[in-house]
Design an enzyme around this catalytic site. Structure first.
Site, PDB file in Angstrom:
ATOM      1  N   CYS A  18       0.863  -1.203   0.000  1.00  0.00           N
ATOM      2  CA  CYS A  18       0.000   0.000   0.000  1.00  0.00           C
ATOM      3  C   CYS A  18       0.894   1.246   0.000  1.00  0.00           C
ATOM      4  CB  CYS A  18      -0.901  -0.092   1.240  1.00  0.00           C
ATOM      5  SG  CYS A  18      -1.278   1.427   2.091  1.00  0.00           S
TER       6      CYS A  18
ATOM      7  N   CYS B   2       0.897   3.485   3.128  1.00  0.00           N
ATOM      8  CA  CYS B   2       1.521   2.800   4.276  1.00  0.00           C
ATOM      9  C   CYS B   2       3.034   2.753   4.068  1.00  0.00           C
ATOM     10  CB  CYS B   2       0.996   1.372   4.414  1.00  0.00           C
ATOM     11  SG  CYS B   2      -0.798   1.238   4.346  1.00  0.00           S
TER      12      CYS B   2
HETATM   13  P1  FAD Z   1      -1.342  -6.953  12.198  1.00  0.00           P
HETATM   14  O1  FAD Z   1      -1.309  -5.550  12.711  1.00  0.00           O
HETATM   15  O2  FAD Z   1      -1.001  -7.172  10.758  1.00  0.00           O
HETATM   16  O3  FAD Z   1      -0.378  -7.806  13.132  1.00  0.00           O
HETATM   17  C1  FAD Z   1       0.042  -9.143  12.831  1.00  0.00           C
HETATM   18  C2  FAD Z   1       0.308  -9.864  14.160  1.00  0.00           C
HETATM   19  O4  FAD Z   1       1.353  -9.195  14.877  1.00  0.00           O
HETATM   20  C3  FAD Z   1      -0.891  -9.817  15.113  1.00  0.00           C
HETATM   21  O5  FAD Z   1      -1.735 -10.902  14.918  1.00  0.00           O
HETATM   22  C4  FAD Z   1      -0.244  -9.834  16.475  1.00  0.00           C
HETATM   23  O6  FAD Z   1       0.007 -11.157  16.887  1.00  0.00           O
HETATM   24  C5  FAD Z   1       1.077  -9.161  16.274  1.00  0.00           C
HETATM   25  N1  FAD Z   1       1.062  -7.746  16.703  1.00  0.00           N
HETATM   26  C6  FAD Z   1       0.181  -6.782  16.366  1.00  0.00           C
HETATM   27  N2  FAD Z   1       0.548  -5.607  16.884  1.00  0.00           N
HETATM   28  C7  FAD Z   1       1.697  -5.821  17.562  1.00  0.00           C
HETATM   29  C8  FAD Z   1       2.560  -4.983  18.309  1.00  0.00           C
HETATM   30  N3  FAD Z   1       2.343  -3.682  18.436  1.00  0.00           N
HETATM   31  N4  FAD Z   1       3.635  -5.561  18.897  1.00  0.00           N
HETATM   32  C9  FAD Z   1       3.883  -6.878  18.767  1.00  0.00           C
HETATM   33  N5  FAD Z   1       3.111  -7.710  18.041  1.00  0.00           N
HETATM   34  C10 FAD Z   1       2.024  -7.196  17.459  1.00  0.00           C
HETATM   35  N6  FAD Z   1      -2.824  -0.024   7.796  1.00  0.00           N
HETATM   36  C11 FAD Z   1      -3.540   1.116   7.749  1.00  0.00           C
HETATM   37  O7  FAD Z   1      -4.765   1.067   7.782  1.00  0.00           O
HETATM   38  N7  FAD Z   1      -2.918   2.347   7.677  1.00  0.00           N
HETATM   39  C12 FAD Z   1      -1.560   2.473   7.625  1.00  0.00           C
HETATM   40  O8  FAD Z   1      -1.035   3.592   7.522  1.00  0.00           O
HETATM   41  C13 FAD Z   1      -0.767   1.276   7.666  1.00  0.00           C
HETATM   42  N8  FAD Z   1       0.573   1.333   7.598  1.00  0.00           N
HETATM   43  C14 FAD Z   1       1.292   0.177   7.577  1.00  0.00           C
HETATM   44  C15 FAD Z   1       2.683   0.251   7.461  1.00  0.00           C
HETATM   45  C16 FAD Z   1       3.429  -0.909   7.419  1.00  0.00           C
HETATM   46  C17 FAD Z   1       4.929  -0.799   7.275  1.00  0.00           C
HETATM   47  C18 FAD Z   1       2.784  -2.184   7.481  1.00  0.00           C
HETATM   48  C19 FAD Z   1       3.597  -3.456   7.406  1.00  0.00           C
HETATM   49  C20 FAD Z   1       1.417  -2.257   7.601  1.00  0.00           C
HETATM   50  C21 FAD Z   1       0.647  -1.095   7.651  1.00  0.00           C
HETATM   51  N9  FAD Z   1      -0.736  -1.133   7.785  1.00  0.00           N
HETATM   52  C22 FAD Z   1      -1.456   0.025   7.753  1.00  0.00           C
HETATM   53  C23 FAD Z   1      -1.434  -2.408   8.023  1.00  0.00           C
HETATM   54  C24 FAD Z   1      -1.596  -2.659   9.548  1.00  0.00           C
HETATM   55  O9  FAD Z   1      -0.370  -2.504  10.241  1.00  0.00           O
HETATM   56  C25 FAD Z   1      -2.079  -4.084   9.843  1.00  0.00           C
HETATM   57  O10 FAD Z   1      -1.143  -4.993   9.309  1.00  0.00           O
HETATM   58  C26 FAD Z   1      -3.456  -4.380   9.272  1.00  0.00           C
HETATM   59  O11 FAD Z   1      -4.367  -3.426   9.741  1.00  0.00           O
HETATM   60  C27 FAD Z   1      -3.939  -5.794   9.655  1.00  0.00           C
HETATM   61  O12 FAD Z   1      -3.984  -5.898  11.074  1.00  0.00           O
HETATM   62  P2  FAD Z   1      -4.158  -7.246  11.854  1.00  0.00           P
HETATM   63  O13 FAD Z   1      -5.051  -7.004  13.011  1.00  0.00           O
HETATM   64  O14 FAD Z   1      -4.509  -8.336  10.909  1.00  0.00           O
HETATM   65  O15 FAD Z   1      -2.729  -7.590  12.501  1.00  0.00           O
END
Ligand code: FAD
Length: 389
Positions: free
Chosen positions: A314, A317
């Site tokens: 994205c 992001c």
């Molecule tokens: P994710 O956030 O993908 O997390 C994956 C797993 O990591 C989780 O199941 C949990 O076990 C673990 N986890 C989660 N948070 C933490 C933490 N803080 N510390 C340790 N472990 C953790 N989305 C947007 O809407 N806007 C953005 O600007 C944006 N920027 C992004 C930038 C980057 C570089 C990346 C890689 C992703 C970005 N995303 C953004 C996507 C967002 O971060 C999540 O990946 C997405 O919303 C899916 O979330 P999820 O609940 O499936 O788990």
């Protein structure tokens, strides 16, 4: 969230959550105005580089919210940034028509550039590839026109990115002092992850009403129910603010386009004078005999994290991911690569910070500051809900 706000954040941070909230309250307004100035809001970066680690053909984010609005209309830039005005600024230098056609916004690299003449890179002190930020193929973006917020990016694609980032935290066994370094690396990544989760929950699109606003349930599910994640965000705030505190005595030579806007430097000084050195003790991280090897390992692994950003599907992001990992990389360079016993060398490292590193550094601090503010707002919303309000 079960954090005791009177407790210190971790052994390397002699500051409580409450104290950070207080510092943040004092600087928030200045920081917001700083990142809206012309110098700090225009960032240049290679937004569309090939992912160096795997083939990322799958997974595109096609939402409007994922896009980045690149600056293409030069007339929209401030008048004093126009090439013809800048043509008169450089002594003994002109920008030829040919050059300006070949590379439209190259002149912006030179505008208020710090140490334009000696861009010698010392690879052994860099935590990111600073060449990645300018030169041919890079685009100009107005960060304020592309806010970091919910984009809809998620699923397997974003999980893959996060797991490769966490996978970098795998230091060789048996090093003295490894655990504090390893802990710091994990906290940095998790704090970045939590900060992104906080922004996307704070500025979230309600698909029923079509309105953007805070979503408490989402925040709790991503961050609020995990005190360690909240704590890691405060840790990152401590790390970046200590780096800023450290460069304060050496800022005289740096330019922030302050000849056009003298208030910029005054605002920076207002912010830096509120920061406290005890917020983070970087000297504890690499203590021990084999510290220099461990530090090198840490640096190379963090550099990999900055490169993983090219694999984010994205655009919006990826852009904020690059800005923030560059901001952390700059903080780590300041914290770990200044020779404490040598004033000249400290001045030298600070003098050589590029304008894009400075922009990334202050914008990263603003992102963390906004996250801390949002955490406090979410806490209020949570308490109102508990009280049945
Ligand atoms: P994710 O956030 O993908 O997390 C994956 C797993 O990591 C989780 O199941 C949990 O076990 C673990 N986890 C989660 N948070 C933490 C933490 N803080 N510390 C340790 N472990 C953790 N989305 C947007 O809407 N806007 C953005 O600007 C944006 N920027 C992004 C930038 C980057 C570089 C990346 C890689 C992703 C970005 N995303 C953004 C996507 C967002 O971060 C999540 O990946 C997405 O919303 C899916 O979330 P999820 O609940 O499936 O788990």
């Amino acid at each position: 969230c079960t954090i005791d706000k009177g407790e210190v954040i971790n052994p390397t941070c002699d500051v409580t959550f409450d104290e950070i909230n207080e510092i943040n309250g004092k600087i928030r307004k200045d920081l917001v105005s700083l990142v809206h100035t012309d110098f700090f809001k225009y960032f240049r970066l290679h937004l569309y580089k090939q992912c160096p680690f795997w083939n990322q053909n799958n997974g595109f984010c096609v939402n409007r919210a994922c896009a980045v609005d690149v600056v293409e209309d030069w007339d929209s830039l401030p008048e004093y940034w126009q090439p013809e005005v800048l043509g008169g600024l450089q002594e003994n230098e002109t920008i030829s028509d040919e050059e300006s056609v070949k590379e439209d916004c190259k002149f912006l690299d030179d505008l208020c550039a710090n140490n334009k003449k000696q861009r010698m890179i010392e690879p052994d002190i860099e935590y990111c590839d600073i060449n990645d930020l300018h030169g041919e193929g890079s685009v100009l973006v107005d960060l304020t026109a592309n806010p970091e917020r919910f984009t809809g990016y998620g699923g397997q694609e974003s999980s893959q990115i996060w797991s490769s980032i966490y996978g970098e935290n795998c230091f060789s066994q048996g090093e003295t002092g490894q655990s504090l370094a390893k802990d710091a690396f994990y906290r940095l990544v998790s704090g970045l992850h939590a900060s992104i989760g906080t922004h996307l929950s704070n500025d979230h699109l309600n698909t029923e009403t079509g309105k953007w606003g805070p979503d408490l349930d989402l925040f709790m599910a991503r961050v609020g129910n995990f005190p360690d994640r909240v704590s890691n965000m405060y840790f990152n705030y401590a790390v970046v603010s200590k780096a800023l505190w450290k460069i304060k005595p050496y800022l005289d030579h740096l330019k922030f386009c302050d000849s056009y806007d003298p208030s910029v430097k005054a605002t920076i000084m207002n912010i830096l004078s509120q920061l406290d050195s005890k917020v983070f003790n970087e000297n504890l991280i690499f203590e021990g005999e084999l510290s220099s090897k461990l530090k090198d390992d840490f640096r190379i692994r963090f550099k990999n994290v900055t490169q993983i950003m090219d694999c984010v599907h994205c655009d919006r992001c990826r852009m904020w991911g690059k800005v923030q990992t560059t901001g952390y990389a700059t903080s780590l360079k300041i914290l770990f690569e200044l020779d404490e016993s040598n004033e000249n060398s400290k001045q030298h490292v600070v003098d050589k910070l590029t304008k894009y590193e400075l922009i990334a550094l202050f914008n990263t601090f603003d992102r963390l500051s906004k996250s801390i503010e949002s955490v406090n707002n979410f806490e209020k919303m949570y308490n109102v809900r508990l009280e049945g309000g």
